[in-house]
Design an enzyme around this catalytic site. Structure first.
Site, PDB file in Angstrom:
ATOM      1  N   THR A  13       0.831  -1.301  -0.086  1.00 12.18           N
ATOM      2  CA  THR A  13       0.054   0.046  -0.064  1.00 12.18           C
ATOM      3  C   THR A  13       0.732   1.227  -0.037  1.00 12.18           C
ATOM      4  O   THR A  13       0.556   2.109  -0.495  1.00 12.18           O
ATOM      5  CB  THR A  13      -1.008   0.023   1.031  1.00 12.18           C
ATOM      6  OG1 THR A  13      -1.854  -1.233   1.429  1.00 12.18           O
ATOM      7  CG2 THR A  13      -1.849   1.218   1.385  1.00 12.18           C
ATOM      8  N   THR A  93       1.637  -4.565   4.384  1.00 12.07           N
ATOM      9  CA  THR A  93       1.536  -4.704   5.540  1.00 12.07           C
ATOM     10  C   THR A  93       1.118  -6.124   5.955  1.00 12.07           C
ATOM     11  O   THR A  93       1.229  -6.611   7.229  1.00 12.07           O
ATOM     12  CB  THR A  93       0.561  -3.531   6.408  1.00 12.07           C
ATOM     13  OG1 THR A  93      -0.444  -3.531   5.697  1.00 12.07           O
ATOM     14  CG2 THR A  93       1.267  -2.018   6.411  1.00 12.07           C
TER      15      THR A  93
HETATM   16  N1  ASP Z   1      -2.572  -5.613   1.004  1.00 10.23           N
HETATM   17  C1  ASP Z   1      -1.874  -4.739   1.196  1.00 10.23           C
HETATM   18  C2  ASP Z   1      -0.168  -5.334   1.169  1.00 10.23           C
HETATM   19  O1  ASP Z   1      -0.101  -6.172   2.173  1.00 10.23           O
HETATM   20  C3  ASP Z   1      -1.852  -4.069   2.397  1.00 10.23           C
HETATM   21  C4  ASP Z   1      -0.905  -2.950   2.826  1.00 10.23           C
HETATM   22  O2  ASP Z   1       0.061  -2.842   2.372  1.00 10.23           O
HETATM   23  O3  ASP Z   1      -1.174  -2.303   3.867  1.00 10.23           O
HETATM   24  O4  ASP Z   1       0.319  -5.256   0.175  1.00 10.23           O
END
Ligand code: ASP
Length: 330
Positions: A13, A93
């Site tokens: 993200t 994340t």
């Molecule tokens: N779905 C995303 C990922 O893990 C969520 C994020 O980065 O916050 O790439």
């Protein structure tokens, strides 16, 4: 003298783009290049001399062993150079905690390695990515971060990769180290540490990924009321070398499942008991007689991190006593 920090991008993200500024949750992850992230924050060059490289461009749901090995090998290569002082990894994340713990066990350097992500896409209102990335570079440039293992920062906090976990699906304040707490905070580009990791990491571990192209297959089986044997039978058929059992409470296992897992252990599959509770130690020979069953306790590692350590342990040995020692040490 400014430090030289390399940002290795993997997606997530933090490099995501939404169709409009108010779209916080249905955006596309992993769109912006690392150079565009760095160029959008000219003030980051006040902290250190910062350059970027792309390792992958994925949503971290798609993280895999191949990218882990590529990332770890590249970090080891960069940190062997006198010209590089630290590495920041941008990461989604969702699986960040697994990558962080993996790197914590296989990076062979005392120099800072910091993993960072964001909960809001780069173009959303109050995007958290720029602040988090700024903090990550500040942390990777700080003397205090050396020799502390791989660190995770989001939301102005410094976390130990062994303990940190994602606790909320959408809040910016999602990364916590349950019960044990943050290692410190970052404020105005300065790192403030209050605790240090106590378990062995990086240069102190016995794991060497040089030349590896894959890791041993380990699956996680989750416990719940009225669970059956279907999943265990299917992972055994698939030829797994290890199973992490996310047990009830202090790693408890229903009797008929325990009997099946004992059979697996006798056939050479390493069974490691973790807990689905989210915190605390799985007491060896507590809820289950591990000595009699031939099982390993995951100590306080959550199931996904226990799997990371078990995969690496299986690159060295299948001996349960030795593997139990590793769970106490790392
Ligand atoms: N779905 C995303 C990922 O893990 C969520 C994020 O980065 O916050 O790439």
């Amino acid at each position: 003298m400014k430090k030289n920090i390399v940002i290795l991008a993997t997606g997530g993200t933090i490099s995501g783009n939404a169709s409009c500024e108010t779209d916080m949750l249905t955006y596309k992850s992993a769109v912006l290049t690392v150079d565009s992230l760095i160029d959008s924050m000219p003030y980051i060059q006040n902290l250190a001399h910062v350059t970027g490289e792309e390792i992958a461009q994925i949503d971290s749901c798609d993280m895999n062993t191949e990218i882990w090995l590529k990332l770890a090998n590249r970090i080891n290569e960069l940190l062997r150079s006198d010209k590089i002082d630290g590495v920041v990894v941008t990461h989604g994340t969702d699986t960040m905690e697994e990558t962080a713990y993996f790197l914590n066990l296989v990076i062979k350097s005392e120099k800072p390695v910091v993993i960072v992500g964001a909960m809001r896409p780069a173009n959303a209102i109050s995007a958290d990515g720029p602040m988090n990335l700024y903090n990550a570079v500040a942390l990777a440039s700080s003397q205090e971060a050396s020799g502390r293992g791989v660190l995770v920062t989001l939301n102005d906090t410094i976390n130990c990769s062994r303990e940190v976990t994602k606790t909320n699906t959408a809040l910016q304040d999602t990364f916590k180290s349950p019960d044990l707490g943050y290692l410190g905070y970052i404020q105005d580009g300065s790192s403030h540490f209050y605790r240090f990791p106590t378990r062995k990491h990086t240069t102190q571990t016995e794991f060497d990924i040089t030349g590896l192209s894959e890791l041993p297959q380990v699956e996680i089986i989750y416990s719940y009321v009225n669970s059956g044997l279907t999943l265990i039978n299917s992972v055994v058929m698939a030829g797994v070398q290890g199973i992490v059992y996310a047990g009830l409470g202090n790693g408890g296992i229903p009797e008929f499942i325990k009997a099946e897992l004992v059979k697996c252990a006798r056939n050479g599959i390493v069974i490691t008991r973790s807990s689905r509770t989210g915190s605390g130690i799985v007491t060896r020979n507590g809820a289950v007689d591990d000595d009699a069953c031939g099982f390993v306790s995951a100590d306080s590692l959550n199931p996904q991190k226990a799997r990371v350590l078990l995969m690496l342990a299986l690159t060295k040995t299948q001996n349960c006593t030795e593997i139990q020692r590793m769970f106490w040490e790392y």
